[in-house]
Design a protein around this motif. Structure first.
Motif, PDB file in Angstrom:
ATOM      1  N   SER A 170       0.866  -1.177   0.000  1.00 21.26           N
ATOM      2  CA  SER A 170       0.000   0.000   0.000  1.00 21.26           C
ATOM      3  C   SER A 170       0.900   1.223   0.000  1.00 21.26           C
ATOM      4  CB  SER A 170      -0.883   0.001   1.241  1.00 21.26           C
ATOM      5  OG  SER A 170      -2.212   0.270   0.907  1.00 21.26           O
ATOM      6  N   ILE A 171       0.625   2.179  -0.889  1.00 19.07           N
ATOM      7  CA  ILE A 171       1.490   3.349  -1.055  1.00 19.07           C
ATOM      8  C   ILE A 171       0.682   4.608  -0.754  1.00 19.07           C
ATOM      9  CG2 ILE A 171       2.982   4.613  -2.641  1.00 19.07           C
ATOM     10  CD1 ILE A 171       3.274   1.982  -4.223  1.00 19.07           C
ATOM     11  N   LEU A 172       1.181   5.408   0.187  1.00 17.39           N
ATOM     12  CA  LEU A 172       0.547   6.674   0.576  1.00 17.39           C
ATOM     13  C   LEU A 172       1.405   7.817   0.048  1.00 17.39           C
ATOM     14  CD1 LEU A 172       0.024   5.752   4.353  1.00 17.39           C
ATOM     15  CD2 LEU A 172      -1.451   5.136   2.425  1.00 17.39           C
ATOM     16  N   ILE A 173       0.789   8.809  -0.597  1.00 16.84           N
ATOM     17  CA  ILE A 173       1.538   9.913  -1.207  1.00 16.84           C
ATOM     18  C   ILE A 173       0.890  11.241  -0.839  1.00 16.84           C
ATOM     19  CG2 ILE A 173       2.355  10.946  -3.374  1.00 16.84           C
ATOM     20  CD1 ILE A 173       2.049   8.192  -4.675  1.00 16.84           C
ATOM     21  N   ILE A 174       1.732  12.212  -0.396  1.00 16.46           N
ATOM     22  CA  ILE A 174       1.308  13.615  -0.281  1.00 16.46           C
ATOM     23  C   ILE A 174       2.279  14.453  -1.101  1.00 16.46           C
ATOM     24  CG2 ILE A 174       1.049  15.627   1.213  1.00 16.46           C
ATOM     25  CD1 ILE A 174       0.177  13.862   3.449  1.00 16.46           C
ATOM     26  N   SER A 175       1.733  15.235  -2.040  1.00 14.57           N
ATOM     27  CA  SER A 175       2.548  16.155  -2.840  1.00 14.57           C
ATOM     28  C   SER A 175       2.076  17.580  -2.565  1.00 14.57           C
ATOM     29  CB  SER A 175       2.410  15.824  -4.324  1.00 14.57           C
ATOM     30  OG  SER A 175       3.177  16.722  -5.101  1.00 14.57           O
ATOM     31  N   ALA A 199       4.961   6.834   1.805  1.00 17.92           N
ATOM     32  CA  ALA A 199       5.138   5.666   2.677  1.00 17.92           C
ATOM     33  C   ALA A 199       4.739   4.434   1.876  1.00 17.92           C
ATOM     34  CB  ALA A 199       4.281   5.782   3.926  1.00 17.92           C
ATOM     35  N   ASN A 200       5.666   3.494   1.714  1.00 17.80           N
ATOM     36  CA  ASN A 200       5.427   2.250   0.985  1.00 17.80           C
ATOM     37  C   ASN A 200       5.394   1.114   2.009  1.00 17.80           C
ATOM     38  OD1 ASN A 200       5.242   0.274  -1.045  1.00 17.80           O
ATOM     39  ND2 ASN A 200       7.475   0.071  -1.122  1.00 17.80           N
ATOM     40  N   ILE A 201       4.208   0.526   2.245  1.00 20.03           N
ATOM     41  CA  ILE A 201       4.020  -0.444   3.333  1.00 20.03           C
ATOM     42  C   ILE A 201       3.755  -1.825   2.754  1.00 20.03           C
ATOM     43  CG2 ILE A 201       2.636  -1.020   5.360  1.00 20.03           C
ATOM     44  CD1 ILE A 201       1.961   2.039   5.478  1.00 20.03           C
ATOM     45  N   ASP A 202       4.604  -2.786   3.102  1.00 26.22           N
ATOM     46  CA  ASP A 202       4.446  -4.181   2.694  1.00 26.22           C
ATOM     47  C   ASP A 202       3.419  -4.834   3.619  1.00 26.22           C
ATOM     48  OD1 ASP A 202       4.657  -6.919   2.229  1.00 26.22           O
ATOM     49  OD2 ASP A 202       6.796  -6.817   1.793  1.00 26.22           O
ATOM     50  N   LEU A 203       2.264  -5.206   3.062  1.00 31.04           N
ATOM     51  CA  LEU A 203       1.176  -5.738   3.871  1.00 31.04           C
ATOM     52  C   LEU A 203       1.358  -7.210   4.230  1.00 31.04           C
ATOM     53  CD1 LEU A 203      -1.853  -4.000   2.124  1.00 31.04           C
ATOM     54  CD2 LEU A 203      -0.640  -3.296   4.181  1.00 31.04           C
ATOM     55  N   GLU A 231       8.678   1.651   4.132  1.00 23.29           N
ATOM     56  CA  GLU A 231       9.740   2.488   3.564  1.00 23.29           C
ATOM     57  C   GLU A 231       9.209   3.908   3.412  1.00 23.29           C
ATOM     58  OE1 GLU A 231      12.402   0.080   0.525  1.00 23.29           O
ATOM     59  OE2 GLU A 231      10.273  -0.240   0.102  1.00 23.29           O
ATOM     60  N   LEU A 232       9.945   4.864   3.956  1.00 21.05           N
ATOM     61  CA  LEU A 232       9.567   6.271   3.857  1.00 21.05           C
ATOM     62  C   LEU A 232      10.495   6.963   2.861  1.00 21.05           C
ATOM     63  CD1 LEU A 232       9.070   6.964   7.664  1.00 21.05           C
ATOM     64  CD2 LEU A 232       7.258   6.739   5.963  1.00 21.05           C
ATOM     65  N   PHE A 233       9.908   7.636   1.871  1.00 19.44           N
ATOM     66  CA  PHE A 233      10.658   8.373   0.850  1.00 19.44           C
ATOM     67  C   PHE A 233      10.280   9.847   0.947  1.00 19.44           C
ATOM     68  CE2 PHE A 233      10.041   4.086  -0.692  1.00 19.44           C
ATOM     69  CZ  PHE A 233      11.267   3.738  -1.242  1.00 19.44           C
ATOM     70  N   THR A 266       0.487   3.089  13.801  1.00 20.26           N
ATOM     71  CA  THR A 266      -0.107   4.068  12.897  1.00 20.26           C
ATOM     72  C   THR A 266       0.988   4.932  12.281  1.00 20.26           C
ATOM     73  OG1 THR A 266      -2.153   4.157  14.194  1.00 20.26           O
ATOM     74  CG2 THR A 266      -1.731   5.987  12.688  1.00 20.26           C
ATOM     75  N   VAL A 267       0.953   5.079  10.947  1.00 15.42           N
ATOM     76  CA  VAL A 267       1.871   5.953  10.219  1.00 15.42           C
ATOM     77  C   VAL A 267       1.140   7.259   9.923  1.00 15.42           C
ATOM     78  CG1 VAL A 267       3.264   6.239   8.133  1.00 15.42           C
ATOM     79  CG2 VAL A 267       3.015   3.982   9.159  1.00 15.42           C
ATOM     80  N   VAL A 268       1.831   8.395  10.149  1.00 14.96           N
ATOM     81  CA  VAL A 268       1.221   9.707   9.932  1.00 14.96           C
ATOM     82  C   VAL A 268       2.104  10.505   8.976  1.00 14.96           C
ATOM     83  CG1 VAL A 268       0.376  11.831  10.986  1.00 14.96           C
ATOM     84  CG2 VAL A 268       0.251   9.681  12.265  1.00 14.96           C
ATOM     85  N   LEU A 269       1.542  10.861   7.804  1.00 14.24           N
ATOM     86  CA  LEU A 269       2.208  11.759   6.848  1.00 14.24           C
ATOM     87  C   LEU A 269       1.426  13.060   6.818  1.00 14.24           C
ATOM     88  CD1 LEU A 269       2.824   9.424   3.738  1.00 14.24           C
ATOM     89  CD2 LEU A 269       4.243   9.694   5.765  1.00 14.24           C
TER      90      LEU A 269
END
Length: 706
Positions: free
Chosen positions: A526-531, A587-591, A597-599, A644-647
């Motif tokens: 699952s990939i979370l993106i904020i631009s 945030a790239n999360i291996d389920l 992984e945070l980029f 919990t991951v917070v971006l």
């Protein structure tokens, strides 16, 4: 003139349709006749009843008529009236099936065939006063009639279009084989001089099976047809072993030619004919020899069509060899693109140096404004050449990403692909290509490419059926549309899932300068993106949307984060003459494992909440769109259950680290959506009266997948 042509075309179409109907009617008439003339154990004729009961509504009359003629041709005695009555009852049942639309399942037709045979048999037994064993024989004949009706029904109602796509289910293929076997058994009663048409047709089908479907199907057909012919004549029972052994001998010569297959088959058949030395030996040998001659002399257009239809995959490369070949070619192409990028960069530097020296030499001969204009043009041209060099470098990175993906694929499961194709055929989906790929961790993903016109791709039952075929549990399929094609992707159901919350606030108007994307790469991530685009309002929204949108499309296509960033950076560099930039926070999360992984490219700090503990992740990096050659700063963490991951964008982090961390700790047990809304509302309260930026936040909690 056009009207005449139209009338002529219409007449031709009507004539062709009428001829087609007449040919089919004749075929059903002949089929009914043959099924009634053949016998089981020399005295039972159940299959004329079977074929009449299951025929399609336009042709059951012809079949019944043929079956009646077959009954009369078999000899007139007390059984003749009984079989004609049974055929008549079966025809009435077929008429009722057509009138009341009862033929969508075989149960009704099977029941009609069984009842017609059993009732008329019992009536005749009562009339003649036979012993109990005759009733048992009548019951057995009725069961044969019902069983034959089931096989005929499945064979006649199979979707033969699916043969072209190799999607016909095994159950249908079995029913077709058994129906052909029954036809051979009935056809064996017919002899033309010393030639048995049943043996000739059977041997020809077996030879074609060996050549186009492989030795397994050749032996299956040989056993089926041999047993069927043997049942009709005690002297012909040796054909079971003769055809099976001959097909195995013929299969040894598959690599040579059709002549090798046909000649070896005939020689083996001759040996069995000599050993059997009975009344059926000569017709058997002649039938096999005639079939072999026809098989060897098949014209090339017919061979090509049968090759396309069967496509047994004999020439396919082994999975490992194919994978390694693809990996090597992709890596070679990647190296070549990298070399082109270096060459373009070297040429750019030389052209830039020469042009700049020329401008300096002419500085005293031209006006100051002309000199400045030339410098500006040189700088813009130089920038475009740099971007061209970067694009070749990006393509090199993308090819390397594809090579890595193929290298990770341990197995291309062709047997699973065949099963999936059959499942899709049940839903009338005929794919262009199917890939069932198992990686080095034993996880499977399935990719199905269709022509874009297939309906039923979003059928919820499809996931379960494909999972059953592969003996796996899959997540709901993801549909990706291209111009004229559609990709349906399934990934194995992972151990975890994300419960995601999202909140946003626009500082200026309705357009927010931050863009949020949440996607699944179909590999269990699952990939979370904020631009965050520079500034506020529409221009910032454009930069943010461009950064997140382009990045998500590239990641969805299977490219890596680094090569995708290069493309996004180049796109922002050439977007306009004005400065254009966007931060990227990923945030790239291996389920399957919980690895996160945070980029970051110019993005503010992120947080991981674990119970009452808070972990801050801040990485120094440059946003996309400012300079060439920027790279992601990255960090890896392993999430546990309920972490919990917070971006968030800098509009929220502007309230200060201490205040933000206090808010996060206070809300550590909130559900993700409520937590996101709570943080944004509190940040707005703290900034009340002050100049604020756009605010965006994503909260994602790792939960057990059930």
């Amino acid at each position: 003139m056009a009207l005449k042509e139209k009338i002529k075309t219409t007449k031709h179409a009507a004539f062709s349709k009428r001829n087609s109907h007449l040919l089919k009617a004749a075929a059903y008439l002949a089929l009914g006749f043959m099924m009634s003339t053949g016998s089981v154990l020399g005295e039972l004729h159940p299959f004329g009843i079977s074929i009449t009961a299951v025929c399609k509504k336009r042709y059951f009359g012809y079949t019944a008529l043929g079956a009646v003629f077959g009954c009369l041709a078999s000899g007139i005695d007390e059984n003749t009236a009984r079989y004609i009555s049974a055929v008549t009852i079966a025809a009435i049942g077929a008429l009722a099936s057509a009138a009341f639309e009862l033929g969508f399942r075989p149960a009704f037709s099977v029941g009609v065939a069984f009842s017609a045979c059993f009732i008329t048999g019992v009536a005749l037994n009562i009339k003649t006063g036979v012993v109990f064993s005759a009733y048992v024989l009548t019951l057995g004949e009725a069961i044969l009639s019902g069983g034959g009706a089931y096989f005929f029904y499945r064979a006649l109602h199979s979707d033969y279009r699916r043969l072209r796509f190799r999607a016909l289910p095994v159950s249908d293929l079995t029913c077709i084989t058994l129906s052909l076997s029954i036809l051979m058994m009935n056809l064996s009663a017919l002899k033309i001089s010393f030639i048995s048409p049943a043996v000739t047709v059977s041997a020809l089908l077996i030879l074609c099976g060996i050549r186009f479907l492989g030795e397994r199907w050749g032996i299956i057909l040989a056993l089926s047809f041999g047993f069927a012919i043997g049942l009709s004549n005690s002297e012909a029972f040796f054909t079971v072993g003769a055809l099976a052994f001959s097909s195995a001998v013929g299969a040894l010569f598959i690599p040579l030619s059709r002549a090798g297959i046909g000649m070896s088959f005939t020689i083996s058949a001759a040996f069995f004919s000599i050993v059997a030395n009975n009344g059926f030996s000569l017709p058997f040998f002649i039938g096999c020899a005639v079939a072999a001659a026809i098989f060897i002399l098949l014209p090339q257009p017919v061979i090509s069509k049968l090759d396309r239809l069967s496509d047994s995959g004999r020439d396919a490369s082994p999975d490992g060899a194919l994978r390694q070949s693809l990996v090597l070619k992709l890596r070679f192409a990647s190296t070549a693109m990298a070399a082109i990028s270096e060459s373009v960069e070297q040429v750019r530097e030389k052209i830039n140096d020469m042009t700049r020296r020329e401008n300096e030499l002419k500085k005293n001969e031209i006006s100051e404004s002309e000199y400045i204009r030339r410098e500006i043009i040189l700088e813009k041209t130089n920038q475009i050449r740099r971007v061209a060099s970067d694009q070749f470098s990006s393509i090199s990175g993308m090819l390397e990403d594809l090579a890595f993906e193929f290298d990770e694929a341990e197995i291309f499961d062709s047997s699973a692909s065949v099963k999936i194709r059959r499942v899709l055929g049940e839903y009338e989906i005929y794919p262009l290509n199917i890939s069932a790929i198992e990686d080095k961790f034993g996880r499977m993903r399935v990719e199905i490419l269709t022509d874009g016109m297939s309906a039923g791709l979003n059928n919820p039952k499809l996931t379960a059926e494909i999972g059953k075929a592969c003996n796996r549990y899959f997540d709901k399929g993801k549909i990706t549309n291209f111009k004229e094609e559609t990709m349906l992707s399934f990934s194995e159901k992972p151990n975890y899932r994300l419960s995601v919350g999202f909140a946003q606030h626009s500082a200026e108007g309705r357009l927010c300068g931050d863009t949020v994307k949440i996607l699944n790469d179909n590999k269990g991530h699952s990939i979370l993106i904020i631009s965050d685009g520079m500034g506020k309002g529409s221009r910032a929204a454009l930069d943010g949307a461009m950064g997140a949108g382009l990045l998500s499309k590239l990641l969805n296509a299977g490219f890596g984060f680094d090569s995708a960033l290069k493309v996004v950076n180049s796109a922002l560099l050439v977007k306009s003459n004005d400065e254009s930039l966007a931060t990227l926070d990923i945030a790239n999360i291996d389920l399957f494992t919980g690895k996160c992984e945070l980029f970051k490219a110019g993005a503010p700090a992120s947080y991981i909440i674990r119970g009452e503990n808070l972990t801050r992740c801040e990485l120094s990096s440059m946003p996309a769109g400012i300079l060439r050659g920027i790279e992601f700063a990255r960090r890896t963490a392993v999430l546990r259950l309920d972490d919990t991951v917070v971006l968030m964008s800098d509009g929220i982090t502007d309230i200060g680290d201490e205040r933000l961390e206090t808010l996060l700790k206070a809300a550590n047990d909130f559900e993700p959506q409520y937590l996101a809304e709570y943080i944004v509302s509190k940040a707005l309260e703290i900034c009340d009266g002050n100049k604020i930026d756009d605010m965006s936040i994503i909260t994602a909690k790792l939960e057990r997948n059930v």
